[in-house]
Design an enzyme around this catalytic site. Sequence first.
Site, PDB file in Angstrom:
ATOM      1  CE  LYS A  54      -3.769  -2.356   2.420  1.00 24.29           C
ATOM      2  NZ  LYS A  54      -4.407  -2.708   3.691  1.00 24.29           N
ATOM      3  CD  GLN A  98      -3.416  -4.665   6.844  1.00 22.98           C
ATOM      4  OE1 GLN A  98      -3.539  -3.616   6.228  1.00 22.98           O
ATOM      5  NE2 GLN A  98      -3.907  -5.801   6.387  1.00 22.98           N
ATOM      6  CG  ASP A 121      -9.611  -0.005   5.932  1.00 21.44           C
ATOM      7  OD1 ASP A 121      -9.499  -0.510   4.804  1.00 21.44           O
ATOM      8  OD2 ASP A 121      -8.759  -0.126   6.833  1.00 21.44           O
TER       9      ASP A 121
HETATM   10  N1  GUN Z   1      -6.897  -6.874   6.718  1.00 26.00           N
HETATM   11  C1  GUN Z   1      -7.314  -7.593   5.629  1.00 26.00           C
HETATM   12  N2  GUN Z   1      -7.928  -6.790   4.731  1.00 26.00           N
HETATM   13  C2  GUN Z   1      -7.906  -5.540   5.249  1.00 26.00           C
HETATM   14  C3  GUN Z   1      -8.388  -4.283   4.772  1.00 26.00           C
HETATM   15  O1  GUN Z   1      -8.986  -4.141   3.685  1.00 26.00           O
HETATM   16  N3  GUN Z   1      -8.172  -3.226   5.608  1.00 26.00           N
HETATM   17  C4  GUN Z   1      -7.542  -3.360   6.807  1.00 26.00           C
HETATM   18  N4  GUN Z   1      -7.391  -2.241   7.554  1.00 26.00           N
HETATM   19  N5  GUN Z   1      -7.082  -4.507   7.286  1.00 26.00           N
HETATM   20  C5  GUN Z   1      -7.269  -5.603   6.495  1.00 26.00           C
END
Ligand code: GUN
Length: 292
Positions: A54, A98, A121
């Site tokens: 990311k 995350q 998110d």
């Molecule tokens: N863990 C797995 N997928 C995601 C996501 O799309 N966002 C976040 N913050 N954590 C994740």
Amino acid sequence: MPDTLILSGKVAAETVYTDLSIRVGSIIKKGVKPGLAAILVGDDPASNVYVRSKTKRFRSMGLHSDTITFHEDVSEDELLLTIDSLNHDKSFHGILVQFPLPEQINSQNIIRSILPEKDVDGFHPENVGLLTMGSPRFIPCTPKGIIRLLSQYEIELSGKHVVVIGRSNIVGRPISILTSLKSAGANATSTICHSGTINIDDHTRCADVVITAMGSPNYLKGDMLKNGAVVIDVGINRVETGNDKGYKLIGDVQWDSIQDIASAATPVPGGVGPMTIAMLVENTVEAAESTV
Ligand code: GUN
């Protein structure tokens, strides 16, 4: 049935980035550089890889991105204090924590502490509520990426039956809500299957589109599909191999068995994953645009 069409998220994401680069150029001209703060707790290898990719993408697009890392013993209070300071920091338009988080942390408290306007998110209850009511602010990145991928390949959802396997707040539940909304690119009939569903096969065999989000390698097989179904594989599972890395990534779908039964399918890797990152960039740009 002709060959199964591969729905490449890698290719579709490049179209998203081309469109976004124009928006990024124009907001930077106004003196605002979209910024994302990512919080990473512990040393889960998969989470590390996601957050790194990311950050890399943000930087390659000339955007601002910082990752704040914590030891897996971090307290909830320490995380809440950090989020509070990021909520007030004007250089960050988006905040991403995350998941998964270690056991001592209540994930709901963390999600609720993020300013909804910076919750790129789309996990905050306010944003979940807005999505459910059909007027979304931030749509969770993986569900949004799936809809965008289908639309780029001109696969119509309206009137179709979508069966989702998995009810997580990150993918399963929001994609079932999103596909059922009365809006462009959606308007489907959605069913969620989960660990309490009796005979999942009975549901998948009626589906025009099957979305698997379970984290169960090779779960979905060709004999669970009707001819011509579209298959979206959200699973990313590490399985041990004798190669240099010691592992490879596979999805929830047994790829060989769906060939010539499915009309189209996403590969793993290179399917849904790149679209998730593209939608995170898009949501962060949107967050920044709403401040000018
Ligand atoms: N863990 C797995 N997928 C995601 C996501 O799309 N966002 C976040 N913050 N954590 C994740």
